[in-house]
Enzyme design. Structure first.
Site, PDB file in Angstrom:
ATOM      1  N   SER A 124      27.651 -28.217 -44.412  1.00  0.00           N
ATOM      2  CA  SER A 124      26.933 -26.967 -44.193  1.00  0.00           C
ATOM      3  C   SER A 124      26.185 -26.619 -45.474  1.00  0.00           C
ATOM      4  CB  SER A 124      27.956 -25.884 -43.836  1.00  0.00           C
ATOM      5  OG  SER A 124      27.334 -24.647 -43.637  1.00  0.00           O
TER       6      SER A 124
ATOM      7  N   LYS B 198      23.881 -29.398 -41.627  1.00  0.00           N
ATOM      8  CA  LYS B 198      23.705 -28.083 -40.981  1.00  0.00           C
ATOM      9  C   LYS B 198      23.056 -27.152 -41.976  1.00  0.00           C
ATOM     10  CE  LYS B 198      27.178 -24.517 -40.154  1.00  0.00           C
ATOM     11  NZ  LYS B 198      28.478 -24.233 -39.480  1.00  0.00           N
TER      12      LYS B 198
ATOM     13  N   LYS C  62      21.979 -23.398 -42.978  1.00  0.00           N
ATOM     14  CA  LYS C  62      22.160 -21.978 -42.693  1.00  0.00           C
ATOM     15  C   LYS C  62      20.764 -21.362 -42.593  1.00  0.00           C
ATOM     16  CE  LYS C  62      26.660 -21.375 -42.852  1.00  0.00           C
ATOM     17  NZ  LYS C  62      27.403 -20.787 -41.719  1.00  0.00           N
TER      18      LYS C  62
ATOM     19  N   ASP D 206      22.667 -22.874 -38.351  1.00  0.00           N
ATOM     20  CA  ASP D 206      23.667 -21.826 -38.094  1.00  0.00           C
ATOM     21  C   ASP D 206      23.105 -20.492 -38.582  1.00  0.00           C
ATOM     22  OD1 ASP D 206      25.893 -20.228 -37.755  1.00  0.00           O
ATOM     23  OD2 ASP D 206      27.218 -21.407 -39.041  1.00  0.00           O
TER      24      ASP D 206
ATOM     25  N   GLU E   6      23.566 -22.604 -33.870  1.00  0.00           N
ATOM     26  CA  GLU E   6      24.885 -21.982 -33.861  1.00  0.00           C
ATOM     27  C   GLU E   6      24.759 -20.463 -34.003  1.00  0.00           C
ATOM     28  OE1 GLU E   6      27.299 -23.891 -36.797  1.00  0.00           O
ATOM     29  OE2 GLU E   6      28.929 -22.437 -36.665  1.00  0.00           O
TER      30      GLU E   6
ATOM     31  N   ASP F 251      30.095 -19.874 -32.197  1.00  0.00           N
ATOM     32  CA  ASP F 251      31.145 -19.945 -33.219  1.00  0.00           C
ATOM     33  C   ASP F 251      31.902 -18.609 -33.162  1.00  0.00           C
ATOM     34  OD1 ASP F 251      32.625 -19.767 -35.580  1.00  0.00           O
ATOM     35  OD2 ASP F 251      31.012 -20.322 -36.934  1.00  0.00           O
TER      36      ASP F 251
ATOM     37  N   LYS G 182      37.266 -23.236 -34.612  1.00  0.00           N
ATOM     38  CA  LYS G 182      37.880 -22.961 -35.915  1.00  0.00           C
ATOM     39  C   LYS G 182      39.267 -22.402 -35.619  1.00  0.00           C
ATOM     40  CE  LYS G 182      33.738 -21.747 -38.566  1.00  0.00           C
ATOM     41  NZ  LYS G 182      32.870 -20.602 -38.910  1.00  0.00           N
TER      42      LYS G 182
ATOM     43  N   GLY H 243      34.341 -25.021 -40.318  1.00  0.00           N
ATOM     44  CA  GLY H 243      34.979 -24.967 -41.630  1.00  0.00           C
ATOM     45  C   GLY H 243      34.903 -23.565 -42.204  1.00  0.00           C
TER      46      GLY H 243
HETATM   47  C1  NPQ Z   1      30.316 -20.877 -40.294  1.00  0.00           C
HETATM   48  N1  NPQ Z   1      31.237 -21.865 -42.397  1.00  0.00           N
HETATM   49  O1  NPQ Z   1      30.328 -21.908 -39.676  1.00  0.00           O
HETATM   50  C2  NPQ Z   1      31.002 -20.727 -41.642  1.00  0.00           C
HETATM   51  C3  NPQ Z   1      31.068 -19.400 -42.155  1.00  0.00           C
HETATM   52  C4  NPQ Z   1      31.446 -19.134 -43.546  1.00  0.00           C
HETATM   53  C5  NPQ Z   1      31.072 -23.985 -43.509  1.00  0.00           C
HETATM   54  O2  NPQ Z   1      29.233 -22.831 -42.669  1.00  0.00           O
HETATM   55  C6  NPQ Z   1      33.620 -17.999 -47.918  1.00  0.00           C
HETATM   56  C7  NPQ Z   1      34.632 -18.206 -47.019  1.00  0.00           C
HETATM   57  C8  NPQ Z   1      32.321 -18.154 -47.506  1.00  0.00           C
HETATM   58  C9  NPQ Z   1      34.369 -18.551 -45.712  1.00  0.00           C
HETATM   59  C10 NPQ Z   1      30.721 -18.620 -45.755  1.00  0.00           C
HETATM   60  C11 NPQ Z   1      30.408 -22.842 -42.820  1.00  0.00           C
HETATM   61  C12 NPQ Z   1      32.033 -18.481 -46.180  1.00  0.00           C
HETATM   62  C13 NPQ Z   1      33.048 -18.690 -45.274  1.00  0.00           C
HETATM   63  C14 NPQ Z   1      30.470 -18.950 -44.447  1.00  0.00           C
HETATM   64  C15 NPQ Z   1      32.736 -19.012 -43.959  1.00  0.00           C
HETATM   65  O3  NPQ Z   1      29.781 -19.914 -39.789  1.00  0.00           O
HETATM   66 MG    MG Z   2      29.147 -20.823 -37.942  1.00  0.00          MG
END
Ligand code: NPQ
Ligand code: MG
Length: 368
Positions: A136, A162, A164, A189, A214, A239, A263, A291
């Protein structure tokens, strides 16, 4: 099993680079770790994936620490004999807090499986010994910095990228990354950053052959996602909205999603995650493991889940080095774009206690 004590420990781990999403920028990862010790002295570990602040979900570290001490642990201690399979029902009178409940259930499950000499992977029904890894990529300050970061992950062997996105950082970064890597599996995402009226705008992503978009809309807006799915050719993947098996059934019935991100923290644990996986296999819906910037403790358990047969897309199960200079366990190192599924008993990993003590910001032990 018979719980003797539960240790609650908060840690702070710096990130190798700031991670910016549509809901904020993180430079460090605070986490609540749970260690359960049974009457025989067997220890089980898990992590509560809540963030420091309620930005991705309503849960946050300090709130969950209070909830766990005030309500959840006394409820667990009210039973002399307990199996991990009973934890979620036992804790169900207390509303919400799936991440806190998942951490307790998983730590108890780790003790149980270590006592029974079974790996979490085989308990959950894993069929693979290694899983394909995606990564990500946060919102970057400039396009050049984005390309540099993506290049480093492509070179490291990641099998899916991926990006953001948020309004103002979507079509252009996707266009350039796709031009630079015409064949790399690519997805985006939005973490709820768009609104129902953004259908025409999000349809501009259609030419770039994305695997999925996403969570473009608010987590409660299932109908909005169903409407968007009719306007946009790129598959929608939920998600934040998928908080339980029932939520997954509803979203599929309403045709709001055709791919699901699982998750374990968000759905209350690994047992509920397997139920969602099984539903998706039955409905031929691809799933992948999300994650939450886990340490090796949470990452190990996620890899066990991602080894189930329905996880047909690469997940956000990245190598430790994606987020941390030093992990709390032996680091998870990627080999040819795969991470190995731990095969030891329970979650199959142990924390390095010296390093853990160094990064610990608070610790308390509650004894029955
Ligand atoms: C998601 N994760 O899929 C998230 C959200 C996310 C890997 O993109 C600190 C702790 C910062 C948890 C940022 C990924 C974070 C976090 C994003 C979770 O939406
Ligand atoms: Mg997400």
């Amino acid at each position: 099993m018979n719980i003797h004590s539960i240790e609650l420990r908060t840690i702070q781990l710096p990130l190798v680079r700031p991670f910016r999403t549509s809901f904020g920028t993180q430079t460090s990862r605070e986490l609540l770790l749970v260690k359960v010790t049974d009457a025989q002295g067997v220890e089980g570990w898990a992590e509560d994936v809540a963030m420091s602040e309620p930005l991705y979900s309503p849960e946050y570290v300090a709130g969950n620490l209070d909830l766990i001490k005030r309500f959840l642990i006394p409820t667990l201690f009210s039973r002399s004999e307990l199996r991990a399979e009973d934890v979620s029902e036992l804790l169900s009178p207390y509303l919400g807090a799936p991440m806190a409940k998942a951490a307790l259930e998983t730590a108890i499950l780790d003790v149980q499986l270590r006592s029974e000499k079974i790996s979490l992977a085989s308990y959950l029904g894993a069929t693979k010994s290694k899983v394909e890894c995606g990564v990500s990529v946060g919102i970057a300050p400039t396009i050049d910095q984005l390309l540099e970061e993506v290049a480093s992950y492509v070179d490291a062997g990641y099998r899916r990228i991926k990006l953001k996105i948020e309004p103002g950082w979507d079509v252009e970064p996707v266009r350039i990354v796709r031009e630079t890597w015409p064949n790399i599996p690519l997805q985006v995402d939005a973490n709820q950053a768009y609104s129902r009226s953004d259908g025409d705008h999000l349809a501009k992503l259609d030419p770039y052959n994305l695997l999925l978009i996403e969570q473009p809309l608010d987590e409660h807006d299932i109908l909005g996602h169903a409407g968007l799915a009719k306007k946009v050719k790129t598959p929608i993947c939920l998600d934040e909205s998928i908080v339980s098996l029932r939520a997954a059934e509803d979203a599929l019935a309403l045709e709001a999603t055709t791919i699901i991100n699982i998750k374990p923290g968000r759905v209350g644990g690994y047992i509920e995650s397997v139920r969602i996986h099984d539903l998706c296999v039955e409905r031929k819906i691809p799933v992948w493991c999300g994650g939450m910037l886990e340490t090796g403790i949470g990452r190990a358990a996620n890899l066990a889940l991602a080894a189930l047969p329905g996880f047909t897309l690469p997940g956000d199960t990245s190598a430790s080095a994606r987020y941390f200079k030093e992990d709390v366990t032996n680091p998870f190192v990627m080999n040819d774009g795969y991470l190995e599924v731990p095969q030891g008993f329970g979650i199959g990993v142990e924390p390095h206690m010296d390093f853990l003590e160094e990064i610990t910001t608070s610790k308390e032990i509650v004894t029955r």
